[in-house]
Motif scaffolding. Structure first.
Motif, PDB file in Angstrom:
ATOM      1  N   ASP A   1     -24.474   1.363  32.885  1.00 50.45           N
ATOM      2  CA  ASP A   1     -24.611   0.869  34.252  1.00 50.45           C
ATOM      3  C   ASP A   1     -23.322   1.123  35.026  1.00 50.45           C
ATOM      4  O   ASP A   1     -22.234   1.224  34.443  1.00 50.45           O
ATOM      5  CB  ASP A   1     -24.906  -0.639  34.247  1.00 50.45           C
ATOM      6  N   SER A   2     -23.454   1.210  36.335  1.00 50.25           N
ATOM      7  CA  SER A   2     -22.273   1.413  37.170  1.00 50.25           C
ATOM      8  C   SER A   2     -21.351   0.196  37.075  1.00 50.25           C
ATOM      9  O   SER A   2     -21.749  -0.900  36.667  1.00 50.25           O
ATOM     10  CB  SER A   2     -22.697   1.623  38.629  1.00 50.25           C
ATOM     11  N   LYS A   3     -20.087   0.397  37.464  1.00 56.41           N
ATOM     12  CA  LYS A   3     -19.128  -0.707  37.434  1.00 56.41           C
ATOM     13  C   LYS A   3     -19.577  -1.846  38.333  1.00 56.41           C
ATOM     14  O   LYS A   3     -19.350  -3.024  38.026  1.00 56.41           O
ATOM     15  CB  LYS A   3     -17.752  -0.194  37.858  1.00 56.41           C
ATOM     16  N   GLU A   4     -20.219  -1.494  39.446  1.00 59.83           N
ATOM     17  CA  GLU A   4     -20.707  -2.517  40.372  1.00 59.83           C
ATOM     18  C   GLU A   4     -21.759  -3.392  39.704  1.00 59.83           C
ATOM     19  O   GLU A   4     -21.723  -4.618  39.805  1.00 59.83           O
ATOM     20  CB  GLU A   4     -21.290  -1.855  41.616  1.00 59.83           C
TER      21      GLU A   4
ATOM     22  N   GLN B   1     -22.184  -3.776  36.418  1.00 59.65           N
ATOM     23  CA  GLN B   1     -21.551  -4.517  35.331  1.00 59.65           C
ATOM     24  C   GLN B   1     -20.792  -5.731  35.853  1.00 59.65           C
ATOM     25  O   GLN B   1     -20.747  -6.776  35.188  1.00 59.65           O
ATOM     26  CB  GLN B   1     -20.618  -3.595  34.555  1.00 59.65           C
ATOM     27  N   LYS B   2     -20.216  -5.608  37.033  1.00 62.99           N
ATOM     28  CA  LYS B   2     -19.493  -6.734  37.625  1.00 62.99           C
ATOM     29  C   LYS B   2     -20.455  -7.835  38.056  1.00 62.99           C
ATOM     30  O   LYS B   2     -20.182  -9.026  37.875  1.00 62.99           O
ATOM     31  CB  LYS B   2     -18.680  -6.252  38.817  1.00 62.99           C
ATOM     32  N   LEU B   3     -21.596  -7.425  38.628  1.00 63.88           N
ATOM     33  CA  LEU B   3     -22.571  -8.412  39.094  1.00 63.88           C
ATOM     34  C   LEU B   3     -23.317  -9.071  37.947  1.00 63.88           C
ATOM     35  O   LEU B   3     -23.632 -10.268  38.003  1.00 63.88           O
ATOM     36  CB  LEU B   3     -23.580  -7.726  40.028  1.00 63.88           C
TER      37      LEU B   3
ATOM     38  N   PRO C   1     -23.057  -8.947  33.793  1.00 65.85           N
ATOM     39  CA  PRO C   1     -22.565  -8.481  32.496  1.00 65.85           C
ATOM     40  C   PRO C   1     -23.733  -8.161  31.552  1.00 65.85           C
ATOM     41  O   PRO C   1     -24.800  -8.776  31.636  1.00 65.85           O
ATOM     42  CB  PRO C   1     -21.739  -9.671  31.977  1.00 65.85           C
ATOM     43  N   GLN C   2     -23.509  -7.201  30.658  1.00 65.17           N
ATOM     44  CA  GLN C   2     -24.550  -6.757  29.744  1.00 65.17           C
ATOM     45  C   GLN C   2     -25.150  -7.929  28.989  1.00 65.17           C
ATOM     46  O   GLN C   2     -24.429  -8.750  28.397  1.00 65.17           O
ATOM     47  CB  GLN C   2     -23.981  -5.751  28.750  1.00 65.17           C
TER      48      GLN C   2
END
Length: 340
Positions: free
Chosen positions: A327-330, A332-334, A336-337
């Motif tokens: 997933d994009s960093k955006e 992942q920030k919104l 978490p896995q």
């Protein structure tokens, strides 16, 4: 919605009135708005890399196909762990065959980083300095278009490769649901992007079930996107229905306004069959199409023989999610896995 009855389906399925330009044994059609003419038959790369096909035989088939007028070679980064691209690369490296071929391959990556690496892998395996057509492979989920076009997505890698002269044209493929294809075209338009090609199942059973022929082909023609047909025989499964013969399948697919019909050819018999279908092809009117697809009206309704639509059997990226990238960093920030 798509129409299932043969008469109604035939009224919604686009048809050619001109079979194409015949040169010796092969018909040629325009590839969308690219200005390029391609052979109506394309050689499927997956079959050429099968383990039960000897490399020398595969190379011999590629050479014979190119010598007889096929110029469209299909492939993908993931076919047979790279063996398909490697065999085509060896065939093209001999005797000036690269000049006879319009080379297409596909990538699975959804991130810029993964897509870039796959493009470079394909160039190396195919032994070419540029790929004529690169396509985003297996756009089968509704999140695929968003991931491809989002910031840091695969489209950035593909556009950069085009700007660097590594590829000429850009398209996408998928086999699951026509509405995913339509969504991909919508997302592209939202980003001001026009695809050169789109690849999809074009077969005699598709006429009755989740029909790409009825839903996607008319829109692609309207947008001047070159249509690439595939799964004419559904990997041979459609023929197992007993409802149709190989020439029925080929006649149906060739009658649509496709630029190329990509079909698996791993024997001299299948190569000859493809040429025979082209040489005998005559455009059918609506009544003739209705009569032809009536052969599959009952067997096609629930997609039993189109496993690529109704099962995960052909969804290679579902078995290898790492090919797509994270997933994009955006994202992942919104979020978490999640575990598991």
């Amino acid at each position: 919605m798509t129409e299932h009855s043969s008469k109604q389906a035939a009224s919604r399925i686009p048809r050619v009135t001109n079979p194409g330009t015949m040169k010796e044994e092969m018909l040629y059609r325009d590839l969308g708005a690219t200005g390029v003419q391609v052979s109506l038959i394309g050689m499927g790369g997956s079959h050429l890399g099968l383990a039960n096909v000897e490399e020398a035989d595969a190379i011999r088939l590629i050479h014979e196909g190119l010598d007889r007028g096929i110029n469209f070679l299909d492939n993908s980064w993931d076919y047979n762990e790279g063996r398909s691209e490697e065999r085509v690369g060896k065939a093209l490296a001999e005797g000036g065959y690269r000049q006879k071929a319009f080379v297409m391959t596909k990538i699975d990556g959804r991130t810029k980083e993964v897509a870039t690496n796959q493009i470079n892998d394909s160039l190396r395996r195919l032994k070419v300095d540029h790929i004529d057509l690169l396509q985003h492979h297996e756009v089968i989920r509704f999140d695929d278009p968003d991931r491809i076009f989002n910031e840091g997505g695969a489209m950035e890698a593909v556009v950069a490769a085009k700007q660097a002269g590594k590829i000429r044209f850009i398209g996408f493929t998928g086999h699951k649901d026509p509405h995913v294809h339509l969504y991909m075209l919508t997302v592209a338009k939202q980003h001001g992007f026009h695809f050169d090609t789109v690849q999809m199942p074009i077969n005699i059973m598709d006429a009755h079930f989740r029909s790409f022929s009825q839903l996607v082909v008319p829109e692609a023609v309207r947008q001047q996107v070159g249509v690439l047909g595939m799964k004419c025989f559904g990997d041979g499964i459609i023929l197992k229905s007993g409802a149709v013969e190989p020439m029925d399948c080929l006649r149906y697919s060739l009658n649509l306004p496709i630029s190329v019909l990509i079909t698996g050819i791993n024997s001299k018999m299948l190569l000859d069959q493809a040429f025979a279908a082209v040489k005998s092809f005559q455009p059918m009117d609506e009544a003739a199409v209705a009569e032809l697809i009536s052969k599959t009206e009952q067997t096609a309704m629930k997609g039993k023989y189109e496993l690529f639509k109704t099962t995960a059997h052909f969804d290679t990226t579902a078995r290898h999610p790492d090919w797509l990238g994270s997933d994009s960093k955006e994202v992942q920030k919104l979020a978490p896995q999640l575990p598991g």
